[in-house]
Write a protein that holds these residues in place. Structure first.
Motif, mmCIF file in Angstrom:
data_model
loop_
_atom_site.group_PDB
_atom_site.id
_atom_site.type_symbol
_atom_site.label_atom_id
_atom_site.label_comp_id
_atom_site.label_asym_id
_atom_site.label_seq_id
_atom_site.Cartn_x
_atom_site.Cartn_y
_atom_site.Cartn_z
ATOM 1 N N VAL A 1 19.849 1.632 -3.056
ATOM 2 C CA VAL A 1 18.750 1.317 -2.202
ATOM 3 C C VAL A 1 18.991 0.453 -1.088
ATOM 4 N N ALA B 1 16.529 -1.645 1.080
ATOM 5 C CA ALA B 1 15.375 -1.882 1.029
ATOM 6 C C ALA B 1 14.612 -1.971 2.463
ATOM 7 N N GLN C 1 8.820 -4.322 4.657
ATOM 8 C CA GLN C 1 7.349 -4.014 4.041
ATOM 9 C C GLN C 1 6.632 -4.744 5.135
ATOM 10 N N VAL D 1 8.099 0.208 5.417
ATOM 11 C CA VAL D 1 6.720 0.517 4.637
ATOM 12 C C VAL D 1 5.491 -0.226 4.938
ATOM 13 N N LEU E 1 1.668 1.959 1.101
ATOM 14 C CA LEU E 1 1.352 1.195 -0.212
ATOM 15 C C LEU E 1 0.167 0.627 -0.145
ATOM 16 N N ILE F 1 -2.434 -1.982 -2.230
ATOM 17 C CA ILE F 1 -2.757 -2.577 -3.365
ATOM 18 C C ILE F 1 -4.106 -3.062 -3.501
ATOM 19 N N ILE G 1 1.374 5.386 -2.526
ATOM 20 C CA ILE G 1 1.809 4.679 -3.783
ATOM 21 C C ILE G 1 0.542 3.401 -3.770
ATOM 22 N N LEU H 1 -1.302 -11.144 -3.016
ATOM 23 C CA LEU H 1 -0.053 -9.923 -3.337
ATOM 24 C C LEU H 1 0.101 -9.365 -2.108
ATOM 25 N N SER I 1 3.888 -9.811 -0.611
ATOM 26 C CA SER I 1 4.643 -8.606 -0.885
ATOM 27 C C SER I 1 5.140 -8.009 0.864
ATOM 28 N N ILE J 1 11.304 8.010 -6.310
ATOM 29 C CA ILE J 1 10.677 6.764 -5.628
ATOM 30 C C ILE J 1 10.454 5.887 -6.558
ATOM 31 N N LEU K 1 9.063 1.951 -7.573
ATOM 32 C CA LEU K 1 8.123 0.669 -7.215
ATOM 33 C C LEU K 1 8.255 -0.200 -8.358
ATOM 34 N N ILE L 1 15.126 -0.518 -6.608
ATOM 35 C CA ILE L 1 13.703 -0.685 -6.194
ATOM 36 C C ILE L 1 13.643 -0.274 -4.666
ATOM 37 N N ASP L 2 12.534 0.897 -4.362
ATOM 38 C CA ASP L 2 12.451 1.112 -3.113
ATOM 39 C C ASP L 2 11.362 0.304 -2.404
ATOM 40 N N ILE L 3 10.364 -0.089 -3.381
ATOM 41 C CA ILE L 3 9.002 -0.669 -2.764
ATOM 42 C C ILE L 3 8.923 -1.725 -4.015
ATOM 43 N N ALA L 4 8.922 -3.011 -3.104
ATOM 44 C CA ALA L 4 8.648 -4.036 -4.165
ATOM 45 C C ALA L 4 7.109 -4.749 -4.017
ATOM 46 N N VAL L 5 6.400 -4.973 -5.102
ATOM 47 C CA VAL L 5 5.196 -5.818 -4.789
ATOM 48 C C VAL L 5 5.584 -6.985 -5.546
#
Lengths: 163, 163, 163, 163
Positions: free
Chosen positions: A7, A9, A12, A42, A67, A69, A84, A97, A101, D65, D67, D82-86
């Motif tokens: 991937v 990345a 974000q 993202v 995304l 949260i 998501i 977070l 993130s 996808i 996460l 991991i595509d999307i990371a928190v």
């Protein structure tokens, strides 16, 4: 089935701002979201209404990924444009977070909640860009338009994009 | 063993500020801590050094009780004057717990971390008092001395003291 | 004002169990709380009803100090026997803070929430003692009475008591 | 730019298990990940190694996808798939976010950390499926194969899929 390629990345980019806003601010947020998606990042936000919803809506116009949260314990609280959802159930503590993130934060308007995210972002050493007008805090970058804000956010995270 | 009387919940006053500071700021924080303890409230802080340590030291001079909500995962990181330690292990997100657990917040100096706690406190509707000089944010109360700050914090929480 | 002596950090013993329980379990929890207070440790719990309330009530019978780490955002949710309240506002995620802040955990009865705290405690390397009957998980210590459970919890944290 | 269609929220299936594992367990996790992606759900996990990495790798093989909700404060700790990371920075407390953000949880092997997630999931009323062998806890669903586990997870969340 095939062996996937590692991937790459995506950046974000967090968009922060009030959970309720007028149409002018809404348009600014939407333009921020569109520009983020156009550039392939993202869009990360708090997942609720106002600026968060407008930015996510903008991102989806350009086929981006969003995304959210969320502060609450129910995914149903997410706005309609969230792909998501992280259902944190941890209230205001989730602001940390969002900051942690995001590779960079873009603030559109916003009140104390937004200020807390700006402060947390600065504390963590993240680039924080404010679309004018907005909070004036030392260490923030300021931009005259949504597009300039996103341009700036990308530039400021240039050497951090690949992981 | 005897039947205890219902606990009369003490006020919990949060003291926030930088984790490292010079002697002038240190003295201000110590005076804040002393005054809080004299008035019988629990001193709540982030449990680390600088303003947090000085305030806790001040409170212990007057026989007060001190609570530290630590960001890390080790109780040993608490300063020497912390009676009770909450070992959060949740990093900057613990700032929200400091704000949420305090009846009022008193800021002594401080940088972005402190600003995030001020903003979270205001967002939660808590009285926030800044010992001058310090962050200037709309909605904050300002005090010229540590004693005035504590006096103000108590006054602003007057109807919230008994639970 | 006088120079205080460095705080001698008390042990913090977490008591975990269901938020609603019958009188038999209630009595067990009360005895656990009493024994913890007699030995001079702080009783830490989730601050709500059932086992948490009974244990705190027991501790106050012996003049102990009680700390409640609440899941919600209101201090008023604490039971009547909580001296110091951490108002986490972070829901179930606060279970990790209970485990991390305790030198040892004692479980009295309890369901899935308690099991999550047991598991988190074991993951963090904390001694976990269950008053029989109760969850059977490898790595847990078992005790036939509340007093034995507290005795065991103290013994298992013997070399960790001073900080 | 065009008006986007309301996002049809995908299911989010959490895969939990040890951060280090042998090749047999690894294969089970990979199959779980593949099956989740084939069915169009987002794979959610803790973002680190072992079962988490294998499941994410499996999902990417099928173009899914992924996460990752990381315990640490650095995105770089995420595994390669991991595509999307928190980036939670909140340590073990992030386990609650994994459970809360998943429509169903699938456990592959795993130790105390996994058990805490199982317990939190059950506490929150989420379907929890264990690929045999694995933790035996009342209330868990058991499956003989990765594919059966995913099938079961989807069935158990059938009426919750649209938001």
């Amino acid at each position: 089935m095939k062996v996937p390629v590692k991937v790459e990345a995506r950046k974000q980019i967090g968009v922060i701002g009030a959970g309720a806003c007028g149409s002018e601010v809404r348009t600014l947020a939407e333009r921020v979201g569109r520009e983020i998606a156009k550039r392939g990042a993202v869009l990360l936000c708090g997942g609720l209404g106002g600026v968060m919803e407008a930015a996510a809506y903008g991102a989806k116009q350009e086929g981006g990924i969003t995304l959210g949260i969320l502060p609450g314990a129910l995914r149903e609280e997410a706005n309609l444009w969230i792909d998501i959802a992280v259902v944190s159930g941890m209230g205001h503590a989730r602001n940390a977070l969002i900051a942690q993130s995001s590779d960079a934060l873009i603030a559109v308007n916003g009140e104390y909640g937004t200020l807390s995210e700006i402060a947390l972002g600065l504390k963590m050493g993240k680039p924080v860009v404010v679309v004018e007008p907005g909070w004036k805090i030392e260490g923030i970058h300021r931009a005259k338009s949504p597009e300039e804000a996103v341009e700036l956010a990308f530039r400021l995270t240039e050497n951090k994009g690949t992981y």
